[in-house]
Write an enzyme that holds these catalytic residues in place. Structure first.
Site, PDB file in Angstrom:
ATOM      1  N   LEU A  40      43.894  47.475  51.121  1.00 47.86           N
ATOM      2  CA  LEU A  40      44.819  46.772  50.225  1.00 47.86           C
ATOM      3  C   LEU A  40      44.600  47.186  48.780  1.00 47.86           C
ATOM      4  CD1 LEU A  40      45.939  43.116  50.189  1.00 47.86           C
ATOM      5  CD2 LEU A  40      44.713  43.961  48.188  1.00 47.86           C
ATOM      6  N   ASN A  42      45.932  46.036  44.863  1.00 53.37           N
ATOM      7  CA  ASN A  42      46.755  45.127  44.067  1.00 53.37           C
ATOM      8  C   ASN A  42      46.643  45.473  42.582  1.00 53.37           C
ATOM      9  OD1 ASN A  42      44.196  43.619  44.895  1.00 53.37           O
ATOM     10  ND2 ASN A  42      44.940  42.135  43.411  1.00 53.37           N
ATOM     11  N   ASP A  43      46.296  44.572  41.710  1.00 47.93           N
ATOM     12  CA  ASP A  43      46.498  44.736  40.264  1.00 47.93           C
ATOM     13  C   ASP A  43      46.053  46.090  39.703  1.00 47.93           C
ATOM     14  OD1 ASP A  43      46.900  42.063  40.763  1.00 47.93           O
ATOM     15  OD2 ASP A  43      45.444  41.339  39.313  1.00 47.93           O
ATOM     16  N   GLN A  59      42.612  47.156  41.786  1.00 47.39           N
ATOM     17  CA  GLN A  59      41.953  46.255  42.720  1.00 47.39           C
ATOM     18  C   GLN A  59      42.090  46.818  44.128  1.00 47.39           C
ATOM     19  OE1 GLN A  59      40.625  42.541  41.819  1.00 47.39           O
ATOM     20  NE2 GLN A  59      40.025  44.324  40.639  1.00 47.39           N
ATOM     21  N   TYR A 102      36.874  41.572  39.880  1.00 42.03           N
ATOM     22  CA  TYR A 102      38.280  41.251  39.680  1.00 42.03           C
ATOM     23  C   TYR A 102      38.856  42.003  38.480  1.00 42.03           C
ATOM     24  CZ  TYR A 102      38.680  37.566  43.240  1.00 42.03           C
ATOM     25  OH  TYR A 102      38.766  36.873  44.421  1.00 42.03           O
ATOM     26  N   SER A 103      40.115  41.742  38.172  1.00 34.43           N
ATOM     27  CA  SER A 103      40.883  42.580  37.255  1.00 34.43           C
ATOM     28  C   SER A 103      40.335  42.576  35.837  1.00 34.43           C
ATOM     29  CB  SER A 103      42.343  42.132  37.234  1.00 34.43           C
ATOM     30  OG  SER A 103      42.961  42.426  38.455  1.00 34.43           O
ATOM     31  N   ARG A 161      40.089  34.612  33.994  1.00 30.89           N
ATOM     32  CA  ARG A 161      39.903  35.988  34.458  1.00 30.89           C
ATOM     33  C   ARG A 161      40.859  36.974  33.766  1.00 30.89           C
ATOM     34  NH1 ARG A 161      41.483  32.892  38.974  1.00 30.89           N
ATOM     35  NH2 ARG A 161      43.674  33.064  39.551  1.00 30.89           N
ATOM     36  N   GLU A 220      47.911  34.602  34.671  1.00 32.54           N
ATOM     37  CA  GLU A 220      47.078  35.748  35.021  1.00 32.54           C
ATOM     38  C   GLU A 220      47.477  36.972  34.193  1.00 32.54           C
ATOM     39  OE1 GLU A 220      45.313  35.341  39.379  1.00 32.54           O
ATOM     40  OE2 GLU A 220      47.397  36.016  39.423  1.00 32.54           O
TER      41      GLU A 220
END
Length: 484
Positions: A40, A42-43, A59, A102-103, A161, A220
């Site tokens: 996967l 993502n960001d 990510q 995380y991002s 975050r 976010e």
């Protein structure tokens, strides 16, 4: 590098090797978009031009096609078209990021590349802790974690975050997406002289601040920057209720425009505008390159929304990035335009200079296939609906009476339901469509409005057709796009 870090990286590389063949044979693998090698994506994270190359981190969960402990994957490109995949930049191997790196973002300082990201930590009861972490690299390839630089301030929940860092004047600034203790979304500002010690300046925007009232329980991926003389804040609010044709996705991504007073720590801004009117678009991040362009890349996905239904999952991967887009501020609005470098992908050009569209759908030689750029320009004021039918799966329609543009598609969940997204538009002058194997990005009126979506047509459906409810004259051009 710790033993655990090495072990996690090796497990990820083994997963890529294990499923490489399954991924490669997927007919929905994209031709020219950034994708994960497996698992996967993502960001977008740490998007920056450093030492002459564009670096795009992301990510990444290499072990499965849903969310879990995230790594930072890493691509780079010299031209925003051809991307090279590199070794993992960050692995969730320390006490402050053991449940996910995380991002975050990147900044160049004294010829070094600094990454800032959120370390995610959860206990057995799923209680969350968050830490803002810094990592440094001399070469843009190997990164050394320097540890926690910001702990959670008072007044916020652990949903804190996605640090975005930049320099303004003599100081560094960092903005974080947050949830206040009253469960409202906020964008929180910090300041530093050295990138290591950060002063909490407080929220500069949020729900129940300025013109935004009941505006989400979490913000976010904030990104604050100057564009054409104004200060733009991009963010992704969660918890907005649908309002007419707006806010139709589970979560949104958009911006406000205003003026940031760094001395008074005040940001006065206008109302929220969605960046993308399509089905899948989230967590965009921008950078400025050596040409002075403000370039955006977004996640061509949507968190938590029917992710288990994407047909790519059976081939062990999911999601991609959008194409890179240059941002321009025009008449109080952000326009998005595909970067000019994407023209390098063009081949097999065809042009139809004066076409009369009628109620009978027309196809044109050279305008068919899986990877295309299509440009339609109206030659007169449009008075009748214009429709473009794409691969027997999606439609783009302009309704001049209602002043609406519509993108619809057949749902990938059941293969039957027709889903729709809309935007308001006074008059259609042009459309530019980037079609890939399993995605579509539509730029309306030179990027005044944009629609992005994943689509999954049958392989044998290659045709594109054009029609109007009456008689409308248009110019149509198209190019086949090469794989990157």
């Amino acid at each position: 590098m710790s033993n655990l870090d090495q072990q996690l990286r090796q497990r990820a590389y083994d997963e890529v090797k294990k499923h490489r063949r399954e991924v490669e044979v997927d007919p929905y693998r994209l031709a020219y978009h950034v994708m994960p090698p497996v698992g996967l994506l993502n960001d977008p994270n740490g998007f920056i031009q450093f030492n002459g190359a564009y670096h795009l981190f992301y990510q990444w969960n290499p072990f499965k096609t849903d969310h879990g402990a995230k790594f930072w994957g890493h691509y780079s490109s010299r031209d925003l078209v051809h991307w090279e995949h590199h070794e993992i930049a960050l692995a969730p191997s320390d006490w402050f990021d053991k449940n996910g790196c995380y991002s975050g973002s990147a900044i160049e300082h004294e010829n070094k590349l600094y990454l800032f990201y959120t370390g995610n930590v959860k206990d057995e009861a799923n209680n969350r802790e968050t830490y803002q972490v810094m990592a440094v690299s001399d070469d843009g390839q190997q990164f050394e974690k320097k540890g926690v630089v910001i702990n959670l301030p008072e007044g916020y929940t652990p949903h804190f975050r996605d640090p975005k860092v930049w320099k303004h004047g003599e100081h560094f600034y960092l903005i974080i997406g947050a949830q206040a203790e009253d469960l409202t979304g906020k964008a929180v500002l910090f300041c530093s002289d050295n990138l290591q010690e950060w002063e909490h300046l407080g929220p500069i925007a949020g729900a129940h601040m300025g013109p935004l009232n009941d505006f989400g329980y979490m913000w976010e991926c904030p990104d604050l920057f100057e564009l054409d003389g104004q200060d733009v804040l991009i963010f992704s609010p969660q918890g907005l209720e649908p309002s007419g044709i707006y806010y139709q996705n589970l979560y949104q991504a958009g911006y406000v425009i205003g003026k940031m007073d760094y001395e008074k720590v005040q940001y006065e801004h206008g109302l929220f505008i969605e960046l993308d009117r399509g089905f899948e678009f989230y967590a965009p991040q921008t950078t400025v390159d050596e040409k002075g362009r403000r370039i955006l890349i977004g996640w061509l996905g949507m968190p938590e929304e029917r992710e288990d239904a994407h047909p790519t999952i059976e081939h062990k991967w999911i999601h991609s990035m959008t194409i890179p887009r240059q941002l321009k501020g025009i008449n109080g609005k952000i326009y998005q335009q595909p970067v000019t470098e994407l023209q390098e992908l063009r081949t097999n050009h065809c042009a139809y200079e004066n076409v009369e569209l009628t109620t009978k759908a027309q196809g044109f030689e050279g305008i068919e296939g899986e990877a295309l750029e299509i440009y339609l320009e109206t030659l007169e004021t449009v008075t009748q609906p214009i429709k473009i039918h794409i691969r027997n799966h999606a439609n783009i329609v302009y309704h001049p009476t209602d002043k609406l543009v519509k993108l619809d598609r057949i749902s990938y969940v059941d293969g039957k339901t027709v889903e729709e997204r809309f935007c308001h538009l006074q008059q259609l002058t042009n459309l530019r469509i980037y079609l890939d194997t399993s995605s579509i990005e539509v730029f309306v009126n030179d990027g005044e409005e944009v629609f992005s979506a994943r689509i999954y047509p049958k392989q044998e459906d290659q045709g594109i057709s054009f029609a109007a409810d009456g008689s409308e004259r248009v110019k149509i051009e198209a190019w086949t796009l090469k794989s990157r």
